[in-house]
Design a protein around this motif. Structure first.
Motif, PDB file in Angstrom:
ATOM      1  N   LEU A 284      12.530  -1.702  68.432  1.00 58.95           N
ATOM      2  CA  LEU A 284      12.561  -2.028  67.010  1.00 58.95           C
ATOM      3  C   LEU A 284      12.340  -0.751  66.204  1.00 58.95           C
ATOM      4  CD1 LEU A 284      12.645  -4.456  64.988  1.00 58.95           C
ATOM      5  CD2 LEU A 284      10.155  -4.492  65.109  1.00 58.95           C
ATOM      6  N   THR A 285      13.344  -0.378  65.434  1.00 54.54           N
ATOM      7  CA  THR A 285      13.231   0.791  64.554  1.00 54.54           C
ATOM      8  C   THR A 285      13.948   0.492  63.252  1.00 54.54           C
ATOM      9  OG1 THR A 285      15.281   1.827  65.346  1.00 54.54           O
ATOM     10  CG2 THR A 285      13.236   2.386  66.513  1.00 54.54           C
ATOM     11  N   ALA A 286      13.544   1.208  62.195  1.00 54.22           N
ATOM     12  CA  ALA A 286      14.222   1.064  60.907  1.00 54.22           C
ATOM     13  C   ALA A 286      15.639   1.621  60.974  1.00 54.22           C
ATOM     14  CB  ALA A 286      13.429   1.783  59.820  1.00 54.22           C
ATOM     15  N   GLN A 287      15.888   2.537  61.895  1.00 53.88           N
ATOM     16  CA  GLN A 287      17.202   3.165  61.983  1.00 53.88           C
ATOM     17  C   GLN A 287      18.204   2.315  62.758  1.00 53.88           C
ATOM     18  OE1 GLN A 287      14.242   4.717  62.747  1.00 53.88           O
ATOM     19  NE2 GLN A 287      14.137   5.761  60.758  1.00 53.88           N
TER      20      GLN A 287
ATOM     21  N   ASP B  69       3.997  -4.419  62.609  1.00 56.12           N
ATOM     22  CA  ASP B  69       5.157  -3.706  63.139  1.00 56.12           C
ATOM     23  C   ASP B  69       6.369  -3.830  62.236  1.00 56.12           C
ATOM     24  OD1 ASP B  69       3.904  -2.923  65.660  1.00 56.12           O
ATOM     25  OD2 ASP B  69       3.954  -5.055  66.129  1.00 56.12           O
ATOM     26  N   LEU B  70       6.482  -4.943  61.582  1.00 54.83           N
ATOM     27  CA  LEU B  70       7.539  -5.162  60.615  1.00 54.83           C
ATOM     28  C   LEU B  70       6.990  -6.058  59.513  1.00 54.83           C
ATOM     29  CD1 LEU B  70      10.059  -7.843  61.888  1.00 54.83           C
ATOM     30  CD2 LEU B  70       8.042  -7.226  63.191  1.00 54.83           C
ATOM     31  N   THR B  71       7.675  -6.080  58.381  1.00 53.05           N
ATOM     32  CA  THR B  71       7.201  -6.836  57.231  1.00 53.05           C
ATOM     33  C   THR B  71       8.030  -8.093  57.071  1.00 53.05           C
ATOM     34  OG1 THR B  71       6.566  -4.782  56.139  1.00 53.05           O
ATOM     35  CG2 THR B  71       6.734  -6.744  54.760  1.00 53.05           C
TER      36      THR B  71
ATOM     37  N   HIS C 221      14.265  -6.738  50.132  1.00 52.51           N
ATOM     38  CA  HIS C 221      14.706  -6.377  51.477  1.00 52.51           C
ATOM     39  C   HIS C 221      15.367  -5.007  51.514  1.00 52.51           C
ATOM     40  CE1 HIS C 221      14.772 -10.826  52.996  1.00 52.51           C
ATOM     41  NE2 HIS C 221      13.668 -10.522  52.341  1.00 52.51           N
ATOM     42  N   GLU C 222      16.317  -4.772  50.634  1.00 56.16           N
ATOM     43  CA  GLU C 222      17.015  -3.484  50.637  1.00 56.16           C
ATOM     44  C   GLU C 222      16.132  -2.348  50.122  1.00 56.16           C
ATOM     45  OE1 GLU C 222      21.626  -3.503  50.095  1.00 56.16           O
ATOM     46  OE2 GLU C 222      20.793  -4.950  48.661  1.00 56.16           O
ATOM     47  N   MET C 223      15.378  -2.608  49.077  1.00 53.10           N
ATOM     48  CA  MET C 223      14.608  -1.545  48.438  1.00 53.10           C
ATOM     49  C   MET C 223      13.489  -1.003  49.323  1.00 53.10           C
ATOM     50  SD  MET C 223      12.275  -3.593  45.639  1.00 53.10           S
ATOM     51  CE  MET C 223      11.039  -2.323  45.395  1.00 53.10           C
ATOM     52  N   GLU C 224      13.079  -1.784  50.335  1.00 53.63           N
ATOM     53  CA  GLU C 224      11.987  -1.338  51.193  1.00 53.63           C
ATOM     54  C   GLU C 224      12.318  -0.030  51.902  1.00 53.63           C
ATOM     55  OE1 GLU C 224       9.055  -2.248  51.376  1.00 53.63           O
ATOM     56  OE2 GLU C 224       8.947  -4.294  50.645  1.00 53.63           O
TER      57      GLU C 224
ATOM     58  N   ASN D 223      10.406   3.946  57.147  1.00 51.51           N
ATOM     59  CA  ASN D 223      10.166   3.414  58.493  1.00 51.51           C
ATOM     60  C   ASN D 223       9.850   1.921  58.500  1.00 51.51           C
ATOM     61  OD1 ASN D 223      10.467   5.833  60.085  1.00 51.51           O
ATOM     62  ND2 ASN D 223       8.591   6.565  59.092  1.00 51.51           N
ATOM     63  N   ARG D 224       9.877   1.316  57.332  1.00 51.36           N
ATOM     64  CA  ARG D 224       9.529  -0.104  57.269  1.00 51.36           C
ATOM     65  C   ARG D 224      10.720  -0.961  57.693  1.00 51.36           C
ATOM     66  NH1 ARG D 224       6.540  -2.024  51.986  1.00 51.36           N
ATOM     67  NH2 ARG D 224       4.937  -0.737  52.965  1.00 51.36           N
ATOM     68  N   ILE D 225      10.437  -1.970  58.493  1.00 50.76           N
ATOM     69  CA  ILE D 225      11.437  -2.913  58.993  1.00 50.76           C
ATOM     70  C   ILE D 225      11.147  -4.257  58.339  1.00 50.76           C
ATOM     71  CG2 ILE D 225      12.390  -3.996  61.058  1.00 50.76           C
ATOM     72  CD1 ILE D 225      10.953  -1.482  62.500  1.00 50.76           C
TER      73      ILE D 225
END
Length: 836
Positions: free
Chosen positions: A273-276, A510-512, A521-524, A530-532
């Motif tokens: 699980l990664t933001a990328q 680990d994620l929000t 969702h998009e603005m995070e 690094n936020r998922i």
């Protein structure tokens, strides 16, 4: 230890009856029951119960379950545990009159060691008091009593502990995978014992693919954790598409004698699980097409049967979902087993509240004292299930915007990571609830008003709401709709005060997870690279936008709609009203929420097919017709419903009257025909939110929707009127079931014409009778406002359907089910029950 069901021969008495008389046989044979059992579903609903709409107007109660059993003399030097998978709630367990243990939470498992209370070689009495008399303890239908399995564990002097086998898969590649098997061994012997621990891994065909053997010395009255590390060549990985399962078998041997054994299914799969890159399972990206679900099983109440859970997961997966979120409590073992087999991902949830109450008698009163034990029990239950990918520590926690709430979140998150380092942890944040203390400041910031102006405006009577469309528009709602969908909701979600209040809490896990905060969702990704993000609870009407965000943003890993399956309680929250009602607080006699892609019987609603198209899983167009009897009326409803429509072109009595037909499609253009006459082409696909609406005059016949791709005709789909000459059709989902006292057969009853077309408009009264080796445990339709009882055998069809659920006895043989209706004759179905 082997988990053996201990569900037979229980007697239930209410608080105003005598459990002692039950124990002494002072009850009729018909009072003897087989677990699981939901006492609440058999209670009389009343509009003045304090539970109100929250439990569907079902009252709580206090119930005593009694079981008389023999304790063999050979048990005397063994460990005897009674395991309860779920008792709602405040369970207290007595053995031969002595208190042996208990558990307040209705959704986590607990075990009682019976050793010190048994009379060996004699008859014994086990009593369980389930006290659900504290009304207003749940925001949904909870059920009452021992609603999940009871299991008996008998441990030899050296044995495997309850939940004592844990399998992890730390290393996986195409050539070989490693299974690490941790076994907790217990010795109650008074002398040192040297045993051999044998560990065997088998594939789905039962073939041995890996094994290990090691000596273990256990000193008197000790516990040991033993690890076996086993390689499996060319592993078949577990995934949504291919849910390959293995079984680990563990044997404890002394010399040539087998002292104990345990078996656990598991799967090889790895998570990242990664933001990328988002969520990856076995190296492949997975977007969560998710459904929130409650724990009840509709017309049979909260009782947890393996077949009920399996059927639900099979239907949800067929409808296009690949993930379920347990809302808002730990999920059952039966449902986890079904998800493992069917390839359904699971997000398991711990609590609906922490220390701040949502109801007068909810779990906030016990959470501080018991949360750690509950967390341990949830993880122990889930650990070996490959379907489980994530835990949610709390839903819509009201402390989320406080320093103390953040501290609690860290504490619970750290504990879950300590218990299980292989899965992710999140919370489901509702910004509206969390930021309520500063709502005035937020509204003033959004609108530019002063506090005085806002107070003055609130003192004015509200303007009448206007319907957003002539028929069941999705944008109008009651209550806090303005803060859940639309411009005001987006302005609230992205407001800097909300960001500041939620920042610490959102950064802990680990994620929000966000409930109804789509605009965040998009603005995070800009606020915190690094936020998922996961939409842990979302509106069906926001689906198109949500799924576009998921597709275009790697850090947003999915969407969990509220809700995937209709449910008991929160009554009327998803109903569409035409009688001027606002809100859903006073809506007797409604018993179900009235929302969800799947209705309470298990039939897919039009929203389900629309979602399948938005997900990209269906190419054929789909036709839904808004109810003709309400054409032009102004509905009222909450934020959750979709349109008020049916998959039906049978509307006798409405010939020549106007109607709205919605065609759902991902194609660029669609064309609608009625009996060969075109009503023109209209744009569809994503630019038009995947649908086109047509208005026409009703006449019987055939509607045909045609897709056009690149200006060429592609897929088409028909909807045909049924005749009034119908026959009764009863269809069993299976014709052979297991005679184990708990297997189920579902019988769907409908009205079909000579061509097999279902008439959803016609209503008939059906009488269900069952004989042979089966028991009728539930009958009902999907009418949210029915005053009938689900344990009554005579019901009307509603929107064309009626469902009957039959439970097998323990005796092999035949079940005969007869569905009869006056003037239509009867239909008989025979189901074989076979020994396992």
């Amino acid at each position: 230890m082997i988990r053996r069901k201990w569900n037979d021969n229980w007697v239930m008495t209410k608080a105003d009856e005598s459990p002692l008389m039950a124990a002494m046989g002072g009850v009729s044979e018909q009072n003897v029951l087989t677990l699981p059992h939901d006492a609440m579903i058999h209670e009389k609903r009343t509009k003045d119960t304090k539970n109100g709409h929250q439990t569907g107007f079902y009252p709580g109660g206090c119930y005593t379950y009694t079981k008389m059993f023999d304790a063999p003399v050979e048990w005397q030097n063994k460990d005897i545990y009674v395991e309860f998978e779920g008792v709602y709630e405040h369970a207290k367990v007595y053995i031969n009159g002595s208190y042996a243990g208990g558990h307040p939470y209705g959704y986590t498992e607990f075990s009682v060691c019976a050793n010190d209370y048994l009379n060996y070689g004699r008859q014994n009495m086990l009593q369980v008091i389930a006290n659900n008399s504290g009304e207003e303890n749940s925001r949904w239908y909870s059920g009452s009593g021992i609603y999940r399995n009871v299991n008996l564990h008998v441990g030899e002097p050296v044995h495997i502990a309850v939940n004592g086998i844990r399998v992890s898969t730390p290393e996986i590649d195409e050539e070989i995978a490693v299974a690490t098997v941790k076994v907790e061994l217990v010795s109650i012997a008074s002398v040192r014992k040297k045993v051999t621990l044998e560990t065997v891994i088998k594939d789905q065909n039962g073939d041995v693919v890996g094994k290990d053997s090691m000596p273990v010395t256990l000193f008197a009255r000790t516990k040991e954790q033993v690890f076996a590390r086993i390689g499996v060549e060319h592993p078949k990985l577990w995934s949504v598409e291919e849910p390959n399962l293995y079984t680990v078998e563990v044997y404890v041997k002394e010399g040539g004698d087998k002292l104990d054994e345990g078996k656990e299914p598991f799967g090889f799969r790895c998570l990242s699980l990664t933001a990328q890159k988002g969520l990856r399972i076995n190296g492949k990206n997975v977007n969560l097409r998710g459904a929130c679900i409650h724990h009840d099983n509709g017309i049979i109440g909260a009782a947890t049967y393996e077949r009920a859970e399996e059927r639900r997961i099979q239907i949800l997966k067929k409808a296009g979902f690949n993930c379920v979120r347990s809302s808002h409590h730990p999920i059952s073992r039966a449902l986890l087993d079904a998800c493992d087999r069917e390839g359904m991902l699971v997000i398991d949830e711990l609590f609906d509240c922490w220390t701040k109450a949502k109801n007068n008698n909810d779990y906030s009163m016990d959470m501080s004292d018991y949360w750690e034990k509950d967390a341990k029990q949830m993880v122990a239950k889930d650990y070996n299930h490959p379907c489980v990918i994530m835990y949610i520590s709390g839903n819509e926690i009201q402390e989320a915007a406080t320093a103390r709430g953040a501290q609690m979140c860290r504490e619970i998150t750290n504990k879950l990571h300590e218990l299980d380092g292989t899965r992710y942890v999140t919370t489901a944040i509702n910004g509206l609830l969390a930021c309520m203390d500063r709502m005035g400041d937020i509204i003033c910031d959004i609108t530019g008003m002063t506090m005085e102006q806002m107070i003055a405006m609130q003192s004015q009577p509200p303007e009448p709401e206007e319907a957003s469309s002539a028929q069941g528009g999705v944008d109008q709602a009651n209550g806090n709709t303005d803060f859940m969908k639309g411009p005001m909701a987006d302005a609230f979600a992205t407001n800097h005060i909300v960001t500041e209040m939620l920042e610490e809490f959102a950064d802990i896990t680990d994620l929000t997870g966000y409930n109804y905060l789509t605009a965040r969702h998009e603005m995070e990704h800009t606020l915190s690279p690094n936020r998922i993000v996961l939409g842990t609870e979302t509106l069906p009407s926001d689906l198109v936008r949500l799924w576009k965000i998921v597709r275009e943003n790697a850090h947003v890993i999915g969407d969990m709609t509220w809700t995937g399956w209709d449910y008991l309680g929160e009554a009327g929250s998803g109903c569409i009203y035409y009688d001027g009602r606002q809100g859903f607080m006073s809506n007797w006699p409604i018993s179900v929420a009235g929302m969800g892609d799947i209705d309470i019987l298990g039939n897919r609603r039009p929203i389900s097919y629309f979602r399948e198209i938005v997900f990209g899983l269906r190419k054929e167009p789909y036709i839904a017709v808004e109810r003709l009897e309400h054409y032009g009326e102004m509905p009222s409803h909450s934020a959750w419903p979709w349109k008020d429509e049916l998959e039906s072109w049978t509307w006798k009595g409405y010939e020549g009257k106007p109607c709205v037909v919605n065609v759902y499609s991902d194609a660029e253009m669609v064309e609608l025909f009625l009996n060969g006459t075109s009503f023109g082409k209209k744009p569809a696909g994503e630019p038009e939110d995947f649908y086109a609406s047509f208005e026409l005059m009703y006449e019987p016949g055939t509607l045909t929707a045609v897709n056009y791709r690149n200006k060429k005709e592609a897929e088409r789909w028909n909807l045909t009127s049924a005749s009034n000459e119908v026959t009764l059709c009863a269809e069993a989902d299976r014709r052979s079931i297991i005679a184990d006292g708990s297997d189920l057969v579902y019988i769907m009853i409908s009205l079909k014409d000579e061509k097999g077309t279902k008439n959803l408009q016609m209503q008939k009264t059906i009488d269900i009778s069952v004989s042979g080796e089966g028991t009728l445990i539930g009958v009902g339709n999907a009418d949210p406002g029915t005053e009938n009882h689900y344990d009554y055998p005579i019901w009307d069809t509603y929107d064309g359907y009626l469902l009957a659920v039959v439970r097998a006895t323990n005796t092999p043989g035949t079940i005969t089910v007869i569905a009869a209706s006056e003037g239509m004759g009867s239909q008989k179905i025979e189901i074989k029950t076979e020994a396992r």
